[in-house]
Scaffold this active site. Structure first.
Site, PDB file in Angstrom:
ATOM      1  N   GLU A 189     -11.607  34.112   5.096  1.00 56.58           N
ATOM      2  CA  GLU A 189     -10.424  33.792   6.212  1.00 56.58           C
ATOM      3  C   GLU A 189     -10.736  33.595   7.387  1.00 56.58           C
ATOM      4  O   GLU A 189      -9.814  33.370   8.285  1.00 56.58           O
ATOM      5  CB  GLU A 189      -9.426  35.028   5.694  1.00 56.58           C
ATOM      6  CG  GLU A 189      -9.911  36.196   6.256  1.00 56.58           C
ATOM      7  CD  GLU A 189      -8.769  37.226   6.245  1.00 56.58           C
ATOM      8  OE1 GLU A 189      -7.975  37.206   7.284  1.00 56.58           O
ATOM      9  OE2 GLU A 189      -8.580  37.778   5.243  1.00 56.58           O
ATOM     10  N   CYS A 242      -8.792  39.088   1.925  1.00 60.24           N
ATOM     11  CA  CYS A 242     -10.147  39.741   1.753  1.00 60.24           C
ATOM     12  C   CYS A 242     -10.801  39.637   0.182  1.00 60.24           C
ATOM     13  O   CYS A 242     -11.649  40.194   0.031  1.00 60.24           O
ATOM     14  CB  CYS A 242     -10.047  41.234   2.162  1.00 60.24           C
ATOM     15  SG  CYS A 242      -9.524  41.401   3.833  1.00 60.24           S
ATOM     16  N   THR A 292     -11.503  47.748  13.335  1.00 58.59           N
ATOM     17  CA  THR A 292     -12.132  47.763  12.287  1.00 58.59           C
ATOM     18  C   THR A 292     -12.681  46.307  11.806  1.00 58.59           C
ATOM     19  O   THR A 292     -13.384  46.379  10.983  1.00 58.59           O
ATOM     20  CB  THR A 292     -11.294  48.355  10.943  1.00 58.59           C
ATOM     21  OG1 THR A 292      -9.915  47.540  10.969  1.00 58.59           O
ATOM     22  CG2 THR A 292     -10.863  49.850  11.099  1.00 58.59           C
ATOM     23  N   ARG A 311       2.416  50.285   7.703  1.00 50.18           N
ATOM     24  CA  ARG A 311       2.171  51.274   6.593  1.00 50.18           C
ATOM     25  C   ARG A 311       2.543  50.574   5.472  1.00 50.18           C
ATOM     26  O   ARG A 311       2.072  51.140   4.276  1.00 50.18           O
ATOM     27  CB  ARG A 311       2.993  52.398   6.817  1.00 50.18           C
ATOM     28  CG  ARG A 311       2.654  53.294   7.893  1.00 50.18           C
ATOM     29  CD  ARG A 311       3.264  54.478   7.840  1.00 50.18           C
ATOM     30  NE  ARG A 311       3.100  55.465   9.002  1.00 50.18           N
ATOM     31  CZ  ARG A 311       3.522  56.747   9.101  1.00 50.18           C
ATOM     32  NH1 ARG A 311       4.364  57.128   8.260  1.00 50.18           N
ATOM     33  NH2 ARG A 311       2.912  57.465  10.169  1.00 50.18           N
ATOM     34  N   THR A 320       1.223  47.856   4.284  1.00 50.18           N
ATOM     35  CA  THR A 320      -0.053  47.511   3.851  1.00 50.18           C
ATOM     36  C   THR A 320      -0.917  48.784   2.801  1.00 50.18           C
ATOM     37  O   THR A 320      -1.701  48.018   2.121  1.00 50.18           O
ATOM     38  CB  THR A 320      -1.333  47.147   4.903  1.00 50.18           C
ATOM     39  OG1 THR A 320      -1.491  48.368   5.645  1.00 50.18           O
ATOM     40  CG2 THR A 320      -0.654  46.102   5.939  1.00 50.18           C
ATOM     41  N   HIS A 322     -12.488  47.723  -2.212  1.00 49.61           N
ATOM     42  CA  HIS A 322     -12.195  47.190  -0.975  1.00 49.61           C
ATOM     43  C   HIS A 322     -12.091  48.336   0.119  1.00 49.61           C
ATOM     44  O   HIS A 322     -11.372  49.252  -0.070  1.00 49.61           O
ATOM     45  CB  HIS A 322     -11.005  46.316  -0.884  1.00 49.61           C
ATOM     46  CG  HIS A 322     -10.767  45.685   0.222  1.00 49.61           C
ATOM     47  ND1 HIS A 322     -11.741  44.860   1.127  1.00 49.61           N
ATOM     48  CD2 HIS A 322      -9.659  45.634   1.185  1.00 49.61           C
ATOM     49  CE1 HIS A 322     -11.210  44.433   2.161  1.00 49.61           C
ATOM     50  NE2 HIS A 322     -10.077  45.025   2.476  1.00 49.61           N
ATOM     51  N   LYS A 370     -11.008  55.670   4.804  1.00 55.04           N
ATOM     52  CA  LYS A 370     -10.132  56.563   4.296  1.00 55.04           C
ATOM     53  C   LYS A 370      -9.513  55.978   3.038  1.00 55.04           C
ATOM     54  O   LYS A 370      -9.430  56.728   1.892  1.00 55.04           O
ATOM     55  CB  LYS A 370      -9.049  57.021   5.135  1.00 55.04           C
ATOM     56  CG  LYS A 370      -7.810  57.864   4.507  1.00 55.04           C
ATOM     57  CD  LYS A 370      -6.602  58.140   5.720  1.00 55.04           C
ATOM     58  CE  LYS A 370      -5.563  59.064   4.780  1.00 55.04           C
ATOM     59  NZ  LYS A 370      -4.604  59.206   5.991  1.00 55.04           N
ATOM     60  N   ASN A 386     -14.780  46.466   8.756  1.00 56.30           N
ATOM     61  CA  ASN A 386     -14.447  45.572   7.370  1.00 56.30           C
ATOM     62  C   ASN A 386     -14.680  44.327   7.485  1.00 56.30           C
ATOM     63  O   ASN A 386     -14.066  43.391   8.350  1.00 56.30           O
ATOM     64  CB  ASN A 386     -12.712  45.771   7.450  1.00 56.30           C
ATOM     65  CG  ASN A 386     -12.158  45.049   6.468  1.00 56.30           C
ATOM     66  OD1 ASN A 386     -12.694  44.633   5.517  1.00 56.30           O
ATOM     67  ND2 ASN A 386     -10.712  44.994   6.204  1.00 56.30           N
ATOM     68  N   SER A 416      -4.934  40.858   0.686  1.00 56.14           N
ATOM     69  CA  SER A 416      -3.423  40.886   1.158  1.00 56.14           C
ATOM     70  C   SER A 416      -2.801  39.647   0.378  1.00 56.14           C
ATOM     71  O   SER A 416      -3.308  38.551   0.421  1.00 56.14           O
ATOM     72  CB  SER A 416      -3.497  40.989   2.595  1.00 56.14           C
ATOM     73  OG  SER A 416      -3.830  42.133   2.966  1.00 56.14           O
TER      74      SER A 416
END
Length: 350
Positions: free
Chosen positions: A83, A115, A156, A204, A206, A239, A244, A271, A301
């Site tokens: 991307e 991703c 990230t 959030r 996501t 992924h 976390k 990431n 996404s």
């Protein structure tokens, strides 16, 4: 209706390779600039001034060729998932194909699906080889991810990628695919419109309706269709937008974190978007034993997940040392400050 996907011919991974840029910026340094004191990861990889998604893809592809030990002219498709392609109009896959000596008798195209663009390319490669249309096909996932200055993505968004060469399952395969499954919905959790420099996200939103919903459904469906349980897997790679999320998925699915940590690299390189699970699986193949089974679930996404079950074969013992391992690239690091990072990532927009 059978949901799991299996090609007409069994398909295996004959070669794999990864690449991670040398430069690193610590989360503490980004936090110093923006007044933030809690961080999602330790540090992330930063591409040099002469590096982009294409050069990362080339390095990964060359490493995959070293392990595959095949003539690049035998590769009949190179599909590149990213991307962050350098050209808005011009394929990146053709540049990679030329650089590794695979042109002109092949298919080449760029894939997009946030991703999971790399694993989307892999699904196509499996189908291409499994149908008998090609002897070998290469799928690459690589990104130089961007985050708006001061946004939590900036902490990230890393850089790196991996390439996989697939062919008909044989004694030369380092692993083979038992089956795959894809789960897709229209979920607008993350996007970047044309001419915008940085992506936007739903904060959030996501998490639960996007990342967790798709990965868990993809993993559960794949296991149910193949008649497998979480305990049947020796490793799991999910992924990894942060540290976390994949550990939370593992807990929900009943997979011990010890099976996830070997392929969880985001804490040290960030990431890598399209490269995230592909680099993670490469790291696992660097240490796995013949007979080990790996659960591999990507996420993109928009949104969707690809899930694969792969089983390691004897050829891994001979081939893994034919090219640099992921850990070699992770340990090869030079820490830079925010000023050099901003210059390298061209964050100074005039």
């Amino acid at each position: 209706m059978r949901k799991v996907m299996k090609p007409m011919k069994d398909v295996g991974i004959v070669g794999y390779g990864a690449y991670v840029p040398m430069y690193r910026i610590r989360n503490e340094e980004i936090g110093r600039v923006w007044g933030v004191s809690s961080f999602p990861i330790e540090e992330k990889a930063v591409p040099g001034l002469d590096e982009d998604a294409i050069t990362i893809g080339i390095e990964a592809a060359r490493n995959a060729l070293k392990r595959a030990k095949i003539d690049p002219q035998k590769i009949r498709a190179i599909w590149f998932g990213t991307e962050s392609k350098p050209y808005a109009v011009k394929p990146s896959a053709t540049i990679i194909a030329e650089a590794i000596g695979a042109t002109p008798d092949l298919e080449a195209a760029d894939f997009e699906f946030a991703c999971k663009a790399g694993t989307e390319a892999l699904q196509a490669a499996i189908g291409f080889v499994g149908s008998g249309m090609a002897e070998y096909a290469m799928a690459i996932g690589a990104d130089t991810a961007q985050g708006r200055p001061g946004d939590h993505l900036e902490f990230t968004a890393g850089a790196g990628g991996a390439a996989f060469i697939v062919g008909e399952k044989s004694n030369e395969s380092v692993a083979y695919f038992e089956g795959s499954y894809s789960y897709v919905t229209d979920t607008p959790d993350f996007w970047r419109r044309q001419h915008e420099h940085y992506p936007r996200h739903g904060n959030r939103f996501t998490g639960e309706p996007a990342y967790f919903h798709h990965i868990i459904n993809a993993a559960k469906t794949l296991m149910e269709e193949l008649g497998l349980k979480p305990s049947d897997f020796d490793y799991a790679v999910f992924h990894q937008p942060n540290v976390k999320f994949p550990l939370t998925v593992a807990k929900i699915l009943g997979i011990p974190k010890e099976k996830v940590l070997p392929g969880l690299l985001t804490g040290r390189i960030g990431n890598t978007y399209s490269g995230a699970t592909m680099v993670g699986v490469s790291a696992v193949l660097d240490i796995a034993k013949p007979g080990d089974r790996i659960l591999w679930v990507s996420f993109g996404s928009g949104a969707g997940s690809n899930a694969f079950s792969i089983v390691v074969q004897d050829a891994i013992e001979e081939k893994r040392d034919l090219a640099p391992k992921v850990e070699d690239y992770v340990k090869r690091r030079k820490v830079i400050d925010y000023a050099l990072y901003a210059k390298a990532r061209r964050k100074y927009i005039l």
